[in-house]
Motif scaffolding. Structure first.
Motif, mmCIF file in Angstrom:
data_model
loop_
_atom_site.group_PDB
_atom_site.id
_atom_site.type_symbol
_atom_site.label_atom_id
_atom_site.label_comp_id
_atom_site.label_asym_id
_atom_site.label_seq_id
_atom_site.Cartn_x
_atom_site.Cartn_y
_atom_site.Cartn_z
ATOM 1 N N UNK A 142 26.991 60.220 80.110
ATOM 2 C CA UNK A 142 27.065 60.740 78.651
ATOM 3 C C UNK A 142 27.420 62.216 78.597
ATOM 4 N N UNK A 143 28.490 62.693 77.898
ATOM 5 C CA UNK A 143 28.798 63.978 77.765
ATOM 6 C C UNK A 143 28.531 64.462 76.342
ATOM 7 N N UNK A 144 28.316 65.711 76.272
ATOM 8 C CA UNK A 144 28.271 66.214 75.049
ATOM 9 C C UNK A 144 29.477 67.063 74.594
ATOM 10 N N UNK A 145 30.245 66.576 73.961
ATOM 11 C CA UNK A 145 31.618 66.982 73.759
ATOM 12 C C UNK A 145 31.584 68.438 73.107
ATOM 13 N N UNK A 146 30.700 68.884 72.338
ATOM 14 C CA UNK A 146 30.802 70.342 72.194
ATOM 15 C C UNK A 146 30.201 71.451 73.370
ATOM 16 N N UNK A 196 31.478 55.600 80.322
ATOM 17 C CA UNK A 196 31.441 56.933 80.127
ATOM 18 C C UNK A 196 31.322 57.102 78.649
ATOM 19 N N UNK A 197 30.604 58.010 78.078
ATOM 20 C CA UNK A 197 30.382 58.081 76.816
ATOM 21 C C UNK A 197 30.520 59.703 76.431
ATOM 22 N N UNK A 198 31.343 59.711 75.271
ATOM 23 C CA UNK A 198 31.277 61.382 74.733
ATOM 24 C C UNK A 198 30.999 61.396 73.283
#
Length: 148
Positions: A49-53, A145-147
């Motif tokens: 899980x990614x933080x796009x910011x 995967x998640x953004x």
């Protein structure tokens, strides 16, 4: 140019304890962050899980991606990871950045949560842009995967 010339030699800056906290690593090159993180997620059967910011970018990356200065690999990377990307809230240039096929694009490290801040702090002086960009979650055994 400076970034392209920088070696990803993190082992020169970390002690044994910090190195033992790194579970996996990959360089972000032709398959972009999406493709390389999916490979890590598949190998571990976890969700990334990614933080796009939080994703570090070059100063003019947004400008050029908004103008759609893209390569064929942007499309093929998106296609390659389409089945793995779930609940991702990306649009515009942010969508392009996660599929960006940079050469010498830096490293993605999977690090023990308890040591992540320490490792980031240790590497900051040597590698501009070092930051924690997400987390790994246990799931049903299917790589995702998640953004956000």
């Amino acid at each position: 140019i400076e970034s392209m010339c920088r070696l990803n030699n993190i082992v020169d800056y970390l002690d044994e304890h910090e190195l033992s906290a790194i579970h996996a690593a990959t360089d972000i090159t032709g398959f972009g962050l999406s493709g390389h993180s999916w490979q890590m997620a598949k190998a571990s059967e976890k969700t990334f899980v990614f933080s796009s910011e939080a994703l570090p970018t070059f100063s003019r990356a947004q400008e050029f991606l908004e103008k759609e200065f893209l390569t064929k690999a942007h499309r093929t990377n998106r296609e390659y990871t389409a089945s793995a990307m779930v609940d991702s809230d990306l649009s515009g240039w942010k969508s392009h950045i996660v599929h960006d096929p940079q050469t010498s694009g830096g490293l993605l490290l999977s690090v023990a949560k308890s040591e992540a801040a320490r490792i980031v702090e240790t590497l900051k002086g040597h590698f501009p842009g070092v930051t924690q960009v997400g987390q790994v979650r246990i799931n049903d055994g299917e790589a995702k995967i998640m953004f956000q």
